[in-house]
Write an enzyme that holds these catalytic residues in place. Sequence first.
Site, PDB file in Angstrom:
ATOM      1  CG  HIS A  74      -0.309   0.320   2.478  1.00 44.08           C
ATOM      2  ND1 HIS A  74       0.179  -0.711   3.365  1.00 44.08           N
ATOM      3  CD2 HIS A  74       0.014   1.624   3.006  1.00 44.08           C
ATOM      4  CE1 HIS A  74       0.414   0.004   4.371  1.00 44.08           C
ATOM      5  NE2 HIS A  74       0.578   1.249   4.471  1.00 44.08           N
ATOM      6  CG  ASP A 123      -0.151  -4.054   2.723  1.00 43.31           C
ATOM      7  OD1 ASP A 123       0.163  -3.597   1.764  1.00 43.31           O
ATOM      8  OD2 ASP A 123      -0.453  -3.108   3.749  1.00 43.31           O
ATOM      9  CB  SER A 228       3.032   2.002   6.068  1.00 43.02           C
ATOM     10  OG  SER A 228       1.689   2.367   6.874  1.00 43.02           O
TER      11      SER A 228
END
EC number: 3.4.21.-
Length: 277
Positions: A74, A123, A228
Amino acid sequence: MRGASHLQILLLLVLGTRMQECAACGQPRMSSRIVGGRDAQDGEWPWQTSIQHRGAHVCGGSLIAPQWVLTAGHCFPRRVWPSEYSVLLGALSLDVRSSHELLVPVLRVLLPPDYSEDEARGDLALLQLRHPVSLSTRIQPVCLPAPGSHPPPGSPCWVTGWGSLSPGVPLPKGRPLQGVRVPLLDSRACDRLYHVGANVPQGERIVLPGNLCAGYRRGHKDACQGDSGGPLTCMESGHWVLVGVVSWGKGCALPNRPGVYTNVAKYSPWIQARLSL
């Protein structure tokens, strides 16, 4: 007999090489003493990378081989231009330059076949660097987990990155690398926590089987915005192993909302297949 001896020697050489490859990952020269929310020491997390888009930090990542970095899918748009991205390695602070750092352009961005940003499934993103990097005390790969391996719940692990200290609270001047110790949580137990106060039927999974969680039921310690794609590493048999990749969460360090990570062991076969191409 001579043929058998040559075969034995060959096997010993192969096994020795594999042992050297194993020993070459997940062993920083600096031992970790980070317990919660403190600055990292130089060389403490030598696999930590910063994924940069046109010179700006967007996500964390982990060096897993001299020419490969693992991060979150992402972190990239649906249509990605690899030439716009680069990877910063060997950095301790994002704002204080060091002679030990390397900034390497990205050649390719590979996503798992089951990747779905909408469902937070698969992901992950594999970044092939334009050229292999030279390893040093400050730039080292982290070990990949064995396919299907499951560290027990409660295992003490560490999440590291340059993310915010809390929502809307950026890192202090210099933006030093941070680390926090968090325990692993069973994915089903984590899913039950996410159902607390959520308008979602109990039979509908929020935390998918391909995820794992780490954190505390009461909150207080967690990854946050900017972390992230970064590593969740656990010590196994004297080596640091990349157990998870920071994927998503509800807020940062909120009660009943532990951090959710992509389970790297589930994708180890896919990763190894890409690295061998």
